[in-house]
Write an enzyme that holds these catalytic residues in place. Structure first.
Site, PDB file in Angstrom:
ATOM      1  N   SER A  84      10.965 -42.528  -5.117  1.00  0.00           N
ATOM      2  CA  SER A  84      12.229 -42.025  -5.019  1.00  0.00           C
ATOM      3  C   SER A  84      12.656 -41.393  -3.695  1.00  0.00           C
ATOM      4  O   SER A  84      12.109 -40.666  -3.344  1.00  0.00           O
ATOM      5  CB  SER A  84      12.674 -41.049  -6.190  1.00  0.00           C
ATOM      6  OG  SER A  84      14.022 -41.296  -6.229  1.00  0.00           O
ATOM      7  N   HIS A 122      19.507 -44.306  -0.387  1.00  0.00           N
ATOM      8  CA  HIS A 122      18.626 -44.074  -1.553  1.00  0.00           C
ATOM      9  C   HIS A 122      18.211 -45.319  -2.043  1.00  0.00           C
ATOM     10  O   HIS A 122      18.648 -46.473  -1.845  1.00  0.00           O
ATOM     11  CB  HIS A 122      19.616 -43.664  -2.671  1.00  0.00           C
ATOM     12  CG  HIS A 122      19.096 -43.668  -4.030  1.00  0.00           C
ATOM     13  ND1 HIS A 122      19.448 -44.732  -4.888  1.00  0.00           N
ATOM     14  CD2 HIS A 122      18.148 -43.101  -4.825  1.00  0.00           C
ATOM     15  CE1 HIS A 122      18.819 -44.633  -6.083  1.00  0.00           C
ATOM     16  NE2 HIS A 122      17.741 -43.553  -5.873  1.00  0.00           N
ATOM     17  N   ARG A 143       9.664 -31.847 -11.920  1.00  0.00           N
ATOM     18  CA  ARG A 143       9.524 -30.933 -11.269  1.00  0.00           C
ATOM     19  C   ARG A 143      11.013 -30.720 -10.327  1.00  0.00           C
ATOM     20  O   ARG A 143      11.364 -31.491  -9.568  1.00  0.00           O
ATOM     21  CB  ARG A 143       8.600 -31.022 -10.023  1.00  0.00           C
ATOM     22  CG  ARG A 143       8.101 -30.014  -9.026  1.00  0.00           C
ATOM     23  CD  ARG A 143       7.223 -30.261  -8.328  1.00  0.00           C
ATOM     24  NE  ARG A 143       6.941 -29.187  -7.187  1.00  0.00           N
ATOM     25  CZ  ARG A 143       7.396 -29.127  -6.121  1.00  0.00           C
ATOM     26  NH1 ARG A 143       8.040 -30.425  -5.593  1.00  0.00           N
ATOM     27  NH2 ARG A 143       7.216 -28.266  -5.409  1.00  0.00           N
TER      28      ARG A 143
END
Lengths: 338, 338
Positions: B90, B104, B297
């Protein structure tokens, strides 16, 4: 229950708070009224780039609809999909000075109408205007039916509840500020039973908690929701007590910190910590989700977001710094009054 | 299906992209590896305060768990609560120059294991470590069972799917940038069928849409999810095509805009528009919600948030200004290639 009395109280409280904040800041709020296509509307009072407040909003709304959104019925699944009306006053103040804490206060009153009254007459194929007119008529009808209802108890007419509270989010913590804020909250609730403050204080600590950070949003305050257990008159008196005590809880803190000297370092930490405020409001806050889900007015709802925010990767305060002290001594869900 | 092959491809792609971005920026990413208590871990590559990138993250993860979170099973309710593993890359890049768009890219592969294999052996009263060891053993068992499974079809062993895409978010729009980005996406998908690009382009427009603003996030790109209809080999080849085309899609745009002169006005608009990026990621983005819900996380997940952001009340661009042009000509869900 007298829904109009709640609404009128909140409108008067909005005026009162806005006037006091204007005196403190020296600049005026703009007043921006809006209507909601699905029914109802509100007035947002907004101050940006003030002398003391970098951004602040004091927003009144009264909305209605034919389907209670999931965020509002989460704690009462039996009400999902009922027609409803809700009125609330919601306030967030972001002072410019990093030594002055951000504060939030909210009071809201919901009422959900009996399904059988409403659902059978609202056919999905009706035009929007006709459906709205019918909803308004049913709201009036339900009000008329109230003489048959026992306040706070699920009846053929409707059920109602209050929610609200206030909480304080410092960037640099001061024990006297936290103690003063919590003490004022306790005093506001005291007439309604000594057990309420510890319960609402804990509820606040649990609600304003960033699960993904394992971190409280600030030093807390009070929070309550789905509240009707004292009957309407006492519940309404309680929220008036909370609303009336807001200025007393916050203004002395703002006055004490507004002129503290600061540098870029403190502004930077403030901007970083404001990121947590954004994370809480957009990921967790029930009021924000209710607003966005119920087709609320986006600019009024997101008035709670801070004016300038920074994110940086895995930042940690230096050991024993003033910034570390916030985490160590203040963001710990502490009991400030004992 | 060869899950390890996907994982190895994503790790190699991470290296490749990070190296190329370092050459473009002149500064190095930090590499930060982390483990997840519930199983798995990842490596976040992060650059902050670069010469070109104000903040950028290229994050690899491989996580597993005994309960697929709701955000991942939304489109497949029959999988709710199954044990799973997921691997993904990502990436979000926030250039400093307001004329350079944010970008993105994401590729992810999920597999959910057959309930009967796992659920009966994972007793809720077991200690966490024992349960984890059992989950790991069952993952190995399920992999062994694969010879009995038909790729992409729900079988006794498991089911898998890919998701991903890339999208471009300009602050000041340029038609040639939007066209180049979309053309590169189309070329990446072309070998797998001409019908895929229009479908994934539309899916992107629908997915990256801020409902509460009635506004697209940017000029779009491609998006797909729950994708397994071509069989494993072809699906894997498709996501490799997408991953391999990212630098070609974005770097020429970054190079073209990175040194454009700008003033505080453009930086201010960029900070304001970045607020929309925050709103989308925290309120709507499935990947962000999956990460936060699955005990991911936090610092790696929220690496997607911009470095500095501003909110202001009910702001509107001046008529016919460069800022108004973004809304009028670019944030409109346009077909850029016809």
């Amino acid at each position: 229950m007298d829904f109009d009395a709640v609404k009128n109280y909140l409108l008067a409280l909005q005026d009162h708070i806005v006037e006091a904040l204007q005196r403190a800041d020296g600049k005026h709020f703009i007043h921006d009224s809006w209507q909601r296509p699905e029914g109802g509307g509100g007035t947002s009072c907004v101050l940006e780039e003030g002398n003391v407040l970098e951004r602040g909003g004091v927003n009144f709304s009264h909305v209605m609809g034919d389907k209670l959104p999931p965020s509002a019925s989460a704690g009462r699944p039996e009400l999902a999909g009922r027609s409803f009306e809700a009125t609330g006053l919601s306030l967030v103040l972001h002072p410019r000075n990093p030594y002055a804490p951000t504060v939030h206060m909210n009071i809201r009153c919901f009422r959900a109408f009996n399904k059988s009254i409403v659902a059978q007459d609202l056919q999905p194929k009706q035009g929007a205007e006709e459906a709205l007119a019918q909803t308004a008529q049913q709201v009036r009808q339900a009000r008329t039916d109230e003489s048959n209802a026992v306040a706070g108890v699920k009846t053929a007419a409707d059920i109602w509840w209050f929610g609200g509270g206030m909480d304080l989010t410092p960037y640099y913590g001061f024990e006297e500020d936290a103690v003063h804020f919590h003490r004022t909250c306790r005093e506001a609730l005291a007439p309604f039973g000594a057990e309420l403050h510890p319960r609402f204080k804990q509820w606040c600590d649990e609600y304003f908690y960033l699960k993904h950070r394992k971190e409280p949003r600030g030093v807390g305050g009070i929070f309550f929701d789905d509240f009707n257990e004292l009957g309407f008159e006492n519940c309404f008196a309680l929220v008036q007590g909370v609303g009336d005590s807001f200025l007393q809880a916050y203004l002395p803190i703002l006055q004490r910190r507004r002129d503290t000297a600061y540098t870029e370092r403190e502004r930077d930490f403030q901007a970083y910590r404001r990121g947590r405020y954004v994370e809480f409001n957009l990921v967790f806050d029930r009021g924000t989700l209710f607003g966005l889900q119920s087709g609320g007015r986006t600019e009024s709802i997101l008035m709670s977001l801070p004016p300038s925010v920074k994110w940086r990767y895995d930042w940690q305060p230096e050991a024993n710094s003033a910034e570390a002290k916030l985490y160590r001594d203040f963001l710990i869900g502490k009991d400030w009054l004992n």
